[in-house]
Design an enzyme around this catalytic site. Structure first.
Site, short mmCIF file in Angstrom:
data_model
loop_
_atom_site.label_atom_id
_atom_site.label_comp_id
_atom_site.label_asym_id
_atom_site.label_seq_id
_atom_site.Cartn_x
_atom_site.Cartn_y
_atom_site.Cartn_z
N HIS A 208 0.82 -1.22 0.00
CA HIS A 208 0.00 0.00 0.00
C HIS A 208 0.85 1.27 0.00
CE1 HIS A 208 1.06 -0.01 4.27
NE2 HIS A 208 0.75 1.26 4.27
C1 UD1 Z 1 -1.53 6.07 5.49
C2 UD1 Z 1 -0.17 6.47 6.09
C3 UD1 Z 1 0.77 5.26 6.08
C4 UD1 Z 1 0.13 4.07 6.75
C5 UD1 Z 1 -1.20 3.78 6.09
C6 UD1 Z 1 -1.89 2.62 6.74
C7 UD1 Z 1 0.54 8.79 5.66
C8 UD1 Z 1 1.47 9.67 4.89
N1 UD1 Z 1 0.50 7.51 5.29
O1 UD1 Z 1 -1.32 5.74 4.11
O2 UD1 Z 1 1.93 5.61 6.80
O3 UD1 Z 1 0.97 2.95 6.60
O4 UD1 Z 1 -2.03 4.95 6.20
O5 UD1 Z 1 -2.97 2.19 5.98
O6 UD1 Z 1 -0.12 9.24 6.56
N2 UD1 Z 1 -8.53 5.56 1.12
C9 UD1 Z 1 -9.82 5.07 1.10
N3 UD1 Z 1 -10.45 4.86 2.29
C10 UD1 Z 1 -9.83 5.10 3.49
C11 UD1 Z 1 -8.53 5.60 3.49
C12 UD1 Z 1 -7.88 5.82 2.30
O7 UD1 Z 1 -10.39 4.83 0.04
O8 UD1 Z 1 -10.47 4.88 4.55
C13 UD1 Z 1 -7.82 5.75 -0.18
C14 UD1 Z 1 -8.07 7.10 -0.80
O9 UD1 Z 1 -8.06 6.95 -2.19
C15 UD1 Z 1 -6.86 7.89 -0.37
C16 UD1 Z 1 -5.77 6.84 -0.38
O10 UD1 Z 1 -6.43 5.65 0.05
O11 UD1 Z 1 -6.56 8.97 -1.20
C17 UD1 Z 1 -4.60 7.14 0.51
O12 UD1 Z 1 -5.03 7.35 1.85
P1 UD1 Z 1 -4.12 8.17 2.88
O13 UD1 Z 1 -4.80 8.24 4.19
O14 UD1 Z 1 -3.71 9.48 2.26
O15 UD1 Z 1 -2.79 7.34 2.98
P2 UD1 Z 1 -2.55 5.74 3.09
O16 UD1 Z 1 -2.03 5.27 1.78
O17 UD1 Z 1 -3.73 5.05 3.68
#
Ligand code: UD1
Length: 369
Positions: A208
């Site tokens: 991820h």
């Molecule tokens: C975040 C953390 C990472 C951690 C991970 C655990 C940062 C920089 N990164 O990454 O360190 O390992 O969480 O999972 O803070 N999305 C959904 N639903 C959700 C959450 C996210 O669809 O509930 C999708 C969205 O398209 C979003 C993307 O995932 O834009 C990224 O989510 P984001 O919270 O920005 O970062 P993670 O990749 O989850």
């Protein structure tokens, strides 16, 4: 002794795991007033809410519902919300966990309004500043007043950066506490039955990290490697990864492979159960490298650096990057090894004795005297 008002700030799935054993302890202590804040960085049921239920945690007092965005949008919006909450509730200490943007926002908001910060899982360094998490770790540590380090190496990293030894506490890792606390529930999980899996008959894959899944070439290399290893691979797909697999046109290609079983993200208990009965874990997650070690399952890390260097030095984890040929070679080597779990079971754990949360709680309470 006066009561201690603590504001834990969580928002992403791994932070809820790291916080759970400590929040349970603190919520039972009459001298502690908990003002739990959820930034809502993770918002899907399977990424966040299910974890509060899983661990029977108190419902957050404040939910900022920030959700996704660019780093600046997300971190900035969280800071505004956290600052308002701090001004309103006036906590004695703000408690942050790990290295996600939620931790950075919590620490930056608190330091500017002069509220002491305690950082759980302090002192980790991968040396790779291209990863947003590495920048977050450094900034959070340098804003914090109480730094709770999980390992000796983490303590050394902090000393090397000139942080005062008086602020640093080697407490162990709260994820060990979580595994011990929920051991029975993990053993009672029925996930293998639900997925029709046999013990020791499959590999677990998760990916991820932005640097892997936002890059079509790397994501393709990882999944092509799995197809080549030709061993049943269970793949809980993070929402970020799912979105990109569709965007890059890779989803339909890999769904056809008969050795990849893509599934929705699992809750903590099912995930740990799935991992413990697997014969190999391939991941780019930090937490899973450590959990693989604790479960004595061999691990291949799909990155070039790690913040859990101890697992590599002990021979339980190998950094394989994202090159298809390297992943295939290393996976085949482990899959051919006779009983690697026996070899791993002899290793001494650097992650503590499962009492990290107790130590943290007692240090926080001492400071309140
Ligand atoms: C975040 C953390 C990472 C951690 C991970 C655990 C940062 C920089 N990164 O990454 O360190 O390992 O969480 O999972 O803070 N999305 C959904 N639903 C959700 C959450 C996210 O669809 O509930 C999708 C969205 O398209 C979003 C993307 O995932 O834009 C990224 O989510 P984001 O919270 O920005 O970062 P993670 O990749 O989850």
């Amino acid at each position: 002794m006066k009561s201690l008002k603590i504001m834990p700030v969580v928002g992403v799935r791994p932070q809820i795991i790291k916080a759970a054993p400590l929040l349970k302890l603190l919520s039972r202590n009459k001298k502690v007033q908990l003002e739990l804040l959820n930034t809502g960085q993770h918002y899907d049921l399977e990424m966040s809410r299910v974890f509060f239920t899983d661990f029977s945690l108190p419902r957050p007092l404040i939910n900022l519902k920030i959700g996704s965005g660019t780093h600046a949008e997300q971190t900035g919006a969280m800071m505004v919300g956290i600052e308002k909450a701090i001004t309103h509730h006036r906590p004695d200490v703000v408690l942050v966990f790990g290295d996600a943007n939620t931790a950075l926002a919590g620490a930056l908001a608190a330091v500017k309004v002069h509220v002491p910060i305690a950082h759980v899982e302090s002192g980790l360094r991968s040396g790779d500043r291209d990863m947003p998490e590495e920048v977050n770790r450094i900034l959070v540590d340098h804003c914090s007043d109480l730094l709770f380090a999980p390992t000796n190496l983490a303590v050394r990293n902090l000393f090397n950066e000139g942080i005062s030894p008086r602020s640093v506490f080697h407490v162990g890792d709260t994820m060990v506490d979580a595994m011990l606390l929920w051991k029975r529930a993990i053993e009672s999980s029925t996930i293998l039955h639900k997925l029709a899996l046999k013990r020791e008959d499959y590999v677990v894959l998760t990916t991820h990290r932005a640097e892997n899944v936002d890059n079509p070439r790397r994501l393709n290399q990882i999944l092509s490697a799995i197809a080549k290893i030709r061993t049943l691979t269970v793949f809980p797909v993070h929402p970020r990864t799912r979105r990109n697999l569709h965007k890059f046109g890779l989803w339909s290609k890999f769904k056809r492979s008969d050795c990849i079983l893509p599934i929705a993200p699992l809750d903590y208990l099912d995930m740990l159960s799935l991992m413990s009965s697997s014969k190999l874990i391939m991941t780019d997650s930090g937490g899973m490298q450590k959990e693989a070690f604790l479960l004595r399952v061999p691990c291949l890390t799909l990155r070039d650096q790690t913040e859990w260097l101890e697992t590599v030095k002990l021979g339980a984890n190998r950094l394989v990057g994202t090159s298809r040929s390297r992943i295939v070679k290393e996976a085949k080597r482990i899959l051919a090894e006779k009983d690697p779990k026996k070899r791993l079971s002899r290793l001494k754990s650097p992650f503590g004795d499962g009492h990290a949360s107790e130590r943290i709680a007692s240090i926080l309470l001492q400071k309140a005297k």
